[in-house]
Design an enzyme around this catalytic site. Structure first.
Site, mmCIF file in Angstrom:
data_model
loop_
_atom_site.group_PDB
_atom_site.id
_atom_site.type_symbol
_atom_site.label_atom_id
_atom_site.label_comp_id
_atom_site.label_asym_id
_atom_site.label_seq_id
_atom_site.Cartn_x
_atom_site.Cartn_y
_atom_site.Cartn_z
ATOM 1 C CG ASP A 174 6.326 11.492 -19.890
ATOM 2 O OD1 ASP A 174 6.808 12.662 -20.427
ATOM 3 O OD2 ASP A 174 5.834 10.915 -20.702
ATOM 4 C CG HIS A 226 0.409 12.784 -24.548
ATOM 5 N ND1 HIS A 226 0.102 12.862 -23.210
ATOM 6 C CD2 HIS A 226 1.702 12.246 -24.399
ATOM 7 C CE1 HIS A 226 1.035 12.728 -22.465
ATOM 8 N NE2 HIS A 226 2.165 12.349 -23.081
ATOM 9 C CE1 TYR A 270 -6.631 27.007 -16.066
ATOM 10 C CE2 TYR A 270 -5.717 24.728 -17.219
ATOM 11 C CZ TYR A 270 -6.607 25.590 -16.840
ATOM 12 O OH TYR A 270 -7.956 25.371 -17.242
ATOM 13 C CG HIS A 319 22.860 59.134 -20.932
ATOM 14 N ND1 HIS A 319 22.035 59.702 -21.013
ATOM 15 C CD2 HIS A 319 22.779 57.806 -20.698
ATOM 16 C CE1 HIS A 319 20.766 59.010 -21.157
ATOM 17 N NE2 HIS A 319 21.537 57.743 -20.714
ATOM 18 C CD GLN A 340 5.516 11.561 -25.411
ATOM 19 O OE1 GLN A 340 5.086 12.422 -25.341
ATOM 20 N NE2 GLN A 340 5.828 10.509 -24.449
ATOM 21 C CG ASN A 345 -8.705 24.408 -23.055
ATOM 22 O OD1 ASN A 345 -8.147 25.456 -22.743
ATOM 23 N ND2 ASN A 345 -9.792 23.900 -22.520
ATOM 24 C CD GLU A 362 7.287 17.369 -25.350
ATOM 25 O OE1 GLU A 362 7.014 17.740 -24.480
ATOM 26 O OE2 GLU A 362 6.811 16.597 -26.410
ATOM 27 C CG HIS A 363 9.863 13.623 -24.969
ATOM 28 N ND1 HIS A 363 8.615 13.817 -25.487
ATOM 29 C CD2 HIS A 363 9.767 13.799 -23.731
ATOM 30 C CE1 HIS A 363 7.994 14.370 -24.431
ATOM 31 N NE2 HIS A 363 8.711 14.317 -23.203
#
Length: 441
Positions: free
Chosen positions: A367, A268, A136, A426, A265, A220, A333-334
């Site tokens: 990135d 964004h 996506y 079994h 960042q 989104n 994250e970073h």
């Protein structure tokens, strides 16, 4: 004169620091019952009416006049045309970035393996790529060609037979860079659909859109909600939260560099998080001054300011050891280690999506073109999650081959355990294969 930013200041020595840090990190995606119900309705419609539902939703949500599903399919020739419509510099940049991403991810490939025991029993693991992956890509002018490279290339390196991309074109807006990136990355099929309906089409298939095994890529709240609902029918990469950066600095890096790294960042979106941790209080003041100086020069100044003031922070710590403790608590994250000897601190980092080592390694390089994937765990999930990689597009099957002697010996153990669980079928299944000369029970 622009008013100074209101970025919060925290001190790890304060008795209520842990409480303030928890408050800073808290973030919940919008929980909207109406969105949830609309997504369920869209998924139901796509499952029941297939292409017809996709055409209807595209007309409704993307403002396009679409006669049939044929209008929503982009042939390979259109992707190749996009390569001619971007500048030479853009094409070269995409190709260089793609080559680096491909080279890095080639190192992640896992091979099948096996070993043979003394009695001839063979045990192993078979690694198999997914048959088909769905990517996506958000549409319009705000979409990111770098995300196409980061999602599609690992899938192709893994050996996925077919990568299917969906990208909406609201009001007919086509991002040539995105299509060019898809061409370079080796995307096999492209449909100009988006939203929850595109996720549903990938998960369940329609007359035109093939059903995939895994859906990856950002979107989104409708896309994220749809991914939650189709998980189990297909695999998904993650439900990503806002972008994050944590910079740990010893106070010796140019404060303008650090301010811009935080901005990278924060720009964004308003919910993005940018945090600086340092044992040097004066350096924190210098970075605050750099933020105020540089903010008016930014194209996305309003978004950055909202992010910095709402979710940003400058945190003073006792020393570098405590800075690392805070970093592990945040699990960003970073993570930038903007220090003299980042290698010395690396062993102590336990939780981070990506670690950027040294003063010259800006997060922005990761990135776009360094090579490692930029699809990273957010909202503290780096405690248990990893970056997107080749392994996300491969699955593993256990291999067991028993020789006659091996089956006989293992059967004795299996029989005892199975009867202990009152599972006689079994037990007997295993016992049938015990050699006659050792049965006797």
């Amino acid at each position: 004169m622009t008013a100074p930013t209101a970025i919060r200041r925290l001190n790890a020595a304060d008795p209520d620091f842990a409480h303030h840090l928890d408050h800073l990190l808290s973030w919940e995606s919008v929980s909207d019952d109406s969105v949830n119900q609309r997504v369920l309705d869209i998924i139901k419609a796509v499952r029941e009416r297939g292409d017809a539902a996709l055409v209807e939703f595209t007309q409704k949500f993307d403002g396009l006049e679409v006669a049939s599903m044929a209008d929503l399919i982009l042939p390979r020739e259109r992707l190749e045309l996009a390569l001619t419509r971007i500048t030479v510099a853009q094409r070269e940049a995409l190709e260089k970035a793609a080559a680096r991403v491909r080279s890095y991810h080639e190192k992640q490939k896992q091979d099948s393996w096996s070993y043979t025991e003394a009695d001839g029993t063979v045990l192993g693991q078979k690694v198999t790529p997914l048959d088909r992956a769905g990517l996506y890509v958000p549409g319009g002018k705000a979409s990111y060609p770098s995300s196409v490279l980061m999602n599609a290339i690992p899938a192709k390196v893994a050996g996925v037979t077919e990568v299917v991309m969906v990208v909406p074109t609201p009001r007919g807006e086509v991002n040539e860079l995105v299509l060019a990136a898809a061409c370079i990355a080796g995307v096999d099929r492209v449909f100009t659909i988006g939203g929850a309906q595109a996720v549903a089409a990938l998960a369940y298939g329609t007359e035109s859109v093939p059903q995939v095994d895994k859906v990856v890529g950002p979107g989104n709240i409708y896309v994220a909600t749809a991914k939650r609902h189709v998980f189990g029918q297909v695999g998904i990469d993650m439900i990503a939260g806002p972008s994050e950066i944590l910079v740990v600095c010893d106070g010796q890096t140019d404060p303008d560099w650090i301010a811009m790294d935080l901005f990278s960042q924060a720009e964004h979106d308003e919910d993005a998080q940018a945090i600086l941790v340092s044992p040097d209080a004066e350096f924190l003041d210098k970075v605050a001054a750099s933020i105020d100086k540089l903010l008016p020069t930014m194209d996305r100044a309003t978004i950055i300011e909202t992010s910095i003031n709402g979710r940003g922070a400058l945190i003073h710590v006792r020393d570098m050891a405590q800075a690392i403790e805070v970093a592990n608590r945040i699990a960003p994250e970073h993570l930038e280690l903007s220090v003299a000897d980042p290698q010395a601190w690396l062993p102590q980092i336990r939780h981070a999506g990506a670690i950027f080592m040294g003063r010259h390694t800006s997060e922005a390089l990761g990135d776009y073109c360094a090579g490692p994937n930029h699809v990273l765990p957010t909202s503290g999930t780096a405690r248990f999650s990893s970056p997107l990689g080749v392994y996300d597009f491969q699955k593993r099957s256990s291999i067991i081959f028993c020789s006659e002697a091996g089956a006989s010996e293992l059967g004795k153990t299996a029989s005892i355990l199975a009867r202990g669980e009152s599972l006689s079928a079994h037990a007997r299944s295993a016992e049938y294969r015990i050699k006659d000369d050792v049965k006797g029970n």
